[in-house]
Design a protein around this motif. Structure first.
Motif, PDB file in Angstrom:
ATOM      1  N   ALA A  39      -9.139  -7.149   1.501  1.00  0.00           N
ATOM      2  CA  ALA A  39      -8.150  -6.069   1.548  1.00  0.00           C
ATOM      3  C   ALA A  39      -7.562  -5.819   0.169  1.00  0.00           C
ATOM      4  O   ALA A  39      -7.309  -4.672  -0.221  1.00  0.00           O
ATOM      5  N   GLY A  40      -7.358  -6.901  -0.579  1.00  0.00           N
ATOM      6  CA  GLY A  40      -6.832  -6.754  -1.935  1.00  0.00           C
ATOM      7  C   GLY A  40      -7.792  -6.029  -2.856  1.00  0.00           C
ATOM      8  O   GLY A  40      -7.374  -5.246  -3.719  1.00  0.00           O
ATOM      9  N   ILE A  41      -9.085  -6.256  -2.690  1.00  0.00           N
ATOM     10  CA  ILE A  41     -10.080  -5.552  -3.503  1.00  0.00           C
ATOM     11  C   ILE A  41     -10.063  -4.062  -3.178  1.00  0.00           C
ATOM     12  O   ILE A  41     -10.118  -3.213  -4.073  1.00  0.00           O
ATOM     13  N   ALA A  42      -9.991  -3.735  -1.875  1.00  0.00           N
ATOM     14  CA  ALA A  42      -9.898  -2.326  -1.475  1.00  0.00           C
ATOM     15  C   ALA A  42      -8.615  -1.697  -2.002  1.00  0.00           C
ATOM     16  O   ALA A  42      -8.603  -0.521  -2.412  1.00  0.00           O
ATOM     17  N   LYS A  43      -7.536  -2.457  -2.023  1.00  0.00           N
ATOM     18  CA  LYS A  43      -6.267  -1.964  -2.564  1.00  0.00           C
ATOM     19  C   LYS A  43      -6.387  -1.667  -4.055  1.00  0.00           C
ATOM     20  O   LYS A  43      -5.842  -0.656  -4.544  1.00  0.00           O
ATOM     21  N   GLN A  44      -7.112  -2.505  -4.783  1.00  0.00           N
ATOM     22  CA  GLN A  44      -7.315  -2.266  -6.214  1.00  0.00           C
ATOM     23  C   GLN A  44      -8.095  -0.978  -6.458  1.00  0.00           C
ATOM     24  O   GLN A  44      -7.842  -0.262  -7.440  1.00  0.00           O
ATOM     25  N   ILE A  45      -9.047  -0.671  -5.569  1.00  0.00           N
ATOM     26  CA  ILE A  45      -9.790   0.590  -5.701  1.00  0.00           C
ATOM     27  C   ILE A  45      -8.829   1.768  -5.663  1.00  0.00           C
ATOM     28  O   ILE A  45      -8.918   2.705  -6.469  1.00  0.00           O
ATOM     29  N   VAL A  46      -7.883   1.720  -4.730  1.00  0.00           N
ATOM     30  CA  VAL A  46      -6.921   2.811  -4.567  1.00  0.00           C
ATOM     31  C   VAL A  46      -5.941   2.842  -5.736  1.00  0.00           C
ATOM     32  O   VAL A  46      -5.679   3.911  -6.311  1.00  0.00           O
ATOM     33  N   TRP A  47      -5.400   1.684  -6.100  1.00  0.00           N
ATOM     34  CA  TRP A  47      -4.406   1.634  -7.168  1.00  0.00           C
ATOM     35  C   TRP A  47      -5.004   2.065  -8.511  1.00  0.00           C
ATOM     36  O   TRP A  47      -4.365   2.748  -9.305  1.00  0.00           O
ATOM     37  N   ARG A  48      -6.249   1.652  -8.763  1.00  0.00           N
ATOM     38  CA  ARG A  48      -6.897   1.993 -10.040  1.00  0.00           C
ATOM     39  C   ARG A  48      -7.616   3.340  -9.970  1.00  0.00           C
ATOM     40  O   ARG A  48      -8.050   3.855 -11.001  1.00  0.00           O
ATOM     41  N   LYS A  77      -6.421   5.426   1.746  1.00  0.00           N
ATOM     42  CA  LYS A  77      -6.114   6.776   1.277  1.00  0.00           C
ATOM     43  C   LYS A  77      -5.530   7.631   2.405  1.00  0.00           C
ATOM     44  O   LYS A  77      -4.670   8.484   2.175  1.00  0.00           O
ATOM     45  N   ILE A  78      -6.015   7.400   3.617  1.00  0.00           N
ATOM     46  CA  ILE A  78      -5.590   8.210   4.756  1.00  0.00           C
ATOM     47  C   ILE A  78      -4.294   7.691   5.366  1.00  0.00           C
ATOM     48  O   ILE A  78      -3.368   8.455   5.645  1.00  0.00           O
ATOM     49  N   PHE A  79      -4.204   6.365   5.567  1.00  0.00           N
ATOM     50  CA  PHE A  79      -3.089   5.783   6.315  1.00  0.00           C
ATOM     51  C   PHE A  79      -2.103   4.999   5.457  1.00  0.00           C
ATOM     52  O   PHE A  79      -1.108   4.493   5.972  1.00  0.00           O
ATOM     53  N   GLY A  80      -2.375   4.887   4.159  1.00  0.00           N
ATOM     54  CA  GLY A  80      -1.524   4.065   3.308  1.00  0.00           C
ATOM     55  C   GLY A  80      -2.040   2.641   3.252  1.00  0.00           C
ATOM     56  O   GLY A  80      -2.856   2.213   4.079  1.00  0.00           O
ATOM     57  N   VAL A  81      -1.572   1.884   2.286  1.00  0.00           N
ATOM     58  CA  VAL A  81      -2.013   0.497   2.117  1.00  0.00           C
ATOM     59  C   VAL A  81      -1.234  -0.386   3.081  1.00  0.00           C
ATOM     60  O   VAL A  81      -0.065  -0.718   2.840  1.00  0.00           O
ATOM     61  N   ASN A  82      -1.856  -0.773   4.157  1.00  0.00           N
ATOM     62  CA  ASN A  82      -1.217  -1.623   5.162  1.00  0.00           C
ATOM     63  C   ASN A  82      -2.276  -2.314   5.998  1.00  0.00           C
ATOM     64  O   ASN A  82      -3.473  -2.038   5.877  1.00  0.00           O
ATOM     65  N   PHE A  84      -2.950  -2.249   9.295  1.00  0.00           N
ATOM     66  CA  PHE A  84      -3.659  -1.407  10.250  1.00  0.00           C
ATOM     67  C   PHE A  84      -4.770  -0.618   9.563  1.00  0.00           C
ATOM     68  O   PHE A  84      -5.892  -0.528  10.072  1.00  0.00           O
ATOM     69  N   ALA A  85      -4.474  -0.053   8.413  1.00  0.00           N
ATOM     70  CA  ALA A  85      -5.459   0.760   7.707  1.00  0.00           C
ATOM     71  C   ALA A  85      -6.667  -0.062   7.290  1.00  0.00           C
ATOM     72  O   ALA A  85      -7.804   0.430   7.311  1.00  0.00           O
ATOM     73  N   TYR A  86      -6.446  -1.323   6.905  1.00  0.00           N
ATOM     74  CA  TYR A  86      -7.575  -2.162   6.507  1.00  0.00           C
ATOM     75  C   TYR A  86      -8.450  -2.524   7.703  1.00  0.00           C
ATOM     76  O   TYR A  86      -9.681  -2.487   7.624  1.00  0.00           O
ATOM     77  N   LYS A  87      -7.827  -2.851   8.819  1.00  0.00           N
ATOM     78  CA  LYS A  87      -8.596  -3.333   9.965  1.00  0.00           C
ATOM     79  C   LYS A  87      -9.260  -2.220  10.766  1.00  0.00           C
ATOM     80  O   LYS A  87     -10.283  -2.460  11.429  1.00  0.00           O
ATOM     81  N   LEU A  88      -8.685  -1.025  10.739  1.00  0.00           N
ATOM     82  CA  LEU A  88      -9.158   0.041  11.621  1.00  0.00           C
ATOM     83  C   LEU A  88     -10.641   0.368  11.458  1.00  0.00           C
ATOM     84  O   LEU A  88     -11.374   0.407  12.460  1.00  0.00           O
ATOM     85  N   PRO A  89     -11.155   0.645  10.246  1.00  0.00           N
ATOM     86  CA  PRO A  89     -12.582   1.005  10.151  1.00  0.00           C
ATOM     87  C   PRO A  89     -13.509  -0.113  10.609  1.00  0.00           C
ATOM     88  O   PRO A  89     -14.546   0.159  11.225  1.00  0.00           O
ATOM     89  N   ALA A  90     -13.141  -1.364  10.341  1.00  0.00           N
ATOM     90  CA  ALA A  90     -13.965  -2.485  10.801  1.00  0.00           C
ATOM     91  C   ALA A  90     -13.933  -2.582  12.324  1.00  0.00           C
ATOM     92  O   ALA A  90     -14.957  -2.847  12.966  1.00  0.00           O
TER      93      ALA A  90
END
Length: 529
Positions: A39-48, A77-82, A84-90
């Motif tokens: 989740a932190g790696i995905a967050k870095q994609i958004v932040w950077r 990007k759609i739901f914000g960094v949280n 729920f947003a990380y787990k939903l697509p999986a």
């Protein structure tokens, strides 16, 4: 012989109840290390705003391919960094995997077997766990069974090689080219058992491989840009590391043969005994189904599931790098194989007794853990357990074997997602501390001193920095605290939180009476100038 089980008449209700039992897990705090790291790696994609380069621990990261992180970042990007947003697509991919398991089974065995296969897939214990503690497996599980289904259909309609290659490409961008082992071994055994050797010279299969390579080009291009085009970067303590080579070989095959930069220790029987609990409440029946399929080698309708499941399990067992969640990608194949056997037998006495006993043991064991652990409102789960026992006592017919097994799976889903995991993660110091810090010192950066916490980094509202010399607001553990005191560094204690590695449970921690002795602590300190 019966044509169906009573559970199939309630198929939609069973699926709906199972899904409802799992939805609360979408909001449960991410656990360390893997879920919080990813989740932190995905967050870095958004932040950077950088979809090419992957970063973790404040540096370039080379381990897993991009797709799970892209999926998480897009959801952020759609739901914000949280959470729920990380787990939903999986979670959605995991449910889609159930759909493809159903379609695969229906293609070869019919509606009744397909419904049972979907229910087996949805209620296997480690699949329930992984739908909460999200790594790459929910994605990979879906993509593999989807590719296998479309390849099976491609034997009749050549155009199905396109979606088959698409899902194979997604699978490779999730875990690497190793995914060709379960896909290929299943198809090869299927052709071999049917003596359909002409398939080996069919152009469609080679076109499928070429298309799969095309669909994986985004991963190759990103790896080239981040690593191969920058040989000056230091990766795995050396320069000149090829990200493309790592993806094609070292990431998975290098682990299997223990020749890559990431090594492990293997146990030949690890996955055999892990499967006993990971595939509960179906594991004993699965062993029986596999044994019976080997006894009647000419009786099977299809051999894709046996080839994919057994050959990949053998490769896993011979490898040196072994973790329980690796098995999850085989659950669709095992579910179809088991469902076909169950539907053929249509409820024998021995099978029913076996499942009735196992299901009752599961329900009772979960109730015992609840009493020992004492999560908030634990008595509510005891009421649920009592209701489950009443329902269990009414399922007395041999044909109720599916219902009674689903009952155990639903109890496991409710226990884990509503009661156990939400209480368990309160002892995860990183995420708890990050929540406190965001309220107490919103937006302030934190330095990690002689400690690492992926959950703190993910839930923190500001970037973190790993430092060798403590300054400013510091997050640390016992080692860091001892170092500061030894060097007479002045500090102010802002907060202290209990800490436990929640993915490595033991009986002393689970037992509320002995838990305090198992807890460690983490500190938030303000270094004084």
């Amino acid at each position: 012989m019966m044509k169906t089980y009573p559970a199939t008449a309630m198929f939609r209700w069973c699926v709906g109840i199972i899904i409802l039992s799992l939805i609360p897990g979408l909001f449960t705090t991410l656990m360390e290390p893997d879920a919080a790291l990813y989740a932190g790696i995905a967050k870095q994609i958004v932040w950077r705003n950088d979809w090419v380069n992957l970063f973790a621990d404040g540096k370039d990261w080379l381990d897993k391919p991009h797709f799970p992180f892209w999926a998480g970042a897009l959801s952020f990007k759609i739901f914000g960094v949280n959470t729920f947003a990380y787990k939903l697509p999986a979670f959605l991919c995991w449910l889609l995997g159930a759909r493809f398991t159903y379609l695969f089974a229906r293609h070869f065995y019919g509606e009744g077997t397909a419904q049972i296969a979907a229910l087996v897939y949805l209620t296997a214990l480690h699949a329930i766990i992984s739908s909460n503690d999200v790594r790459a497996e929910p994605y990979l599980t879906c993509f593999l069974i989807a590719a296998s289904w479309y390849l099976a259909k491609a034997m009749g309609n050549v155009w199905n090689i396109v979606p088959a290659a698409f899902f194979t490409g997604l699978a490779m961008m999730t875990k690497g080219p190793f995914v060709l082992i379960p896909i290929g071994s299943g198809m090869l055994l299927h052709w071999a058992m049917r003596k359909d050797w002409k398939q080996l010279v069919q152009w469609r299969w080679y076109a499928y491989l070429v298309l799969s390579a095309v669909f994986v080009l985004p991963e190759i291009w990103c790896l080239y840009l981040q690593f191969d085009a920058r040989p000056d970067k230091t990766i795995f303590d050396r320069q000149g590391v090829s990200g493309i080579r790592f993806f094609l070989w070292d990431s998975q095959f290098g682990r299997f043969f223990n020749t890559g930069p990431i090594k492990g220790k293997g146990d030949l029987f690890f996955f055999l005994h892990t499967l006993l609990w990971a595939f509960l409440p179906w594991s004993l029946l699965l062993y029986a189904a596999i044994f019976q399929r080997f006894r009647r080698l000419r009786a099977g309708v299809e051999w894709i599931t046996l080839g994919a499941g057994i050959f990949t399990l053998l490769v896993f067992s011979l490898s040196r790098f072994q973790l329980p969640h690796y098995l999850n990608i085989l659950f669709p194949y095992f579910s179809v194989l088991l469902a076909a056997w169950l539907f053929e037998l249509a409820g024998t006495k021995k099978i029913f007794i076996t499942q009735r006993v196992i299901s009752l043991i599961v329900v009772i064991l979960l109730a015992v853990i609840t009493v020992l652990f004492r999560p908030p409102f634990w008595w509510v789960y005891m009421v649920i357990s009592a209701i489950a026992v009443v329902v269990w006592s009414r399922l007395k017919k041999r044909e109720d074997v599916v219902r009674v097994s689903v009952l155990a799976g639903v109890c496991a889903g409710i226990f884990l997602n509503v009661f156990f995991y939400p209480a368990l993660v309160t002892y995860q110091g990183g995420s708890t501390t990050a929540g406190w810090k965001n309220k107490k010192f919103p937006g302030e950066k934190v330095n990690f001193y002689r400690i690492n916490s992926y959950s703190f980094e993910f839930y923190s509202d500001a970037p973190v920095q790993r430092v060798d010399s403590a300054s400013g607001l510091v997050y640390t553990g016992r080692e860091g605290l001892a170092s500061l005191e030894e060097n007479n560094v002045p500090y102010k204690t802002e907060a202290v939180f209990p800490n436990y590695r929640v993915t490595r449970l033991d009986g002393k921690f689970v037992n509320r009476a002995t838990r305090a002795r198992e807890l460690d602590s983490v500190w938030v300190l303000r270094i004084r100038d």
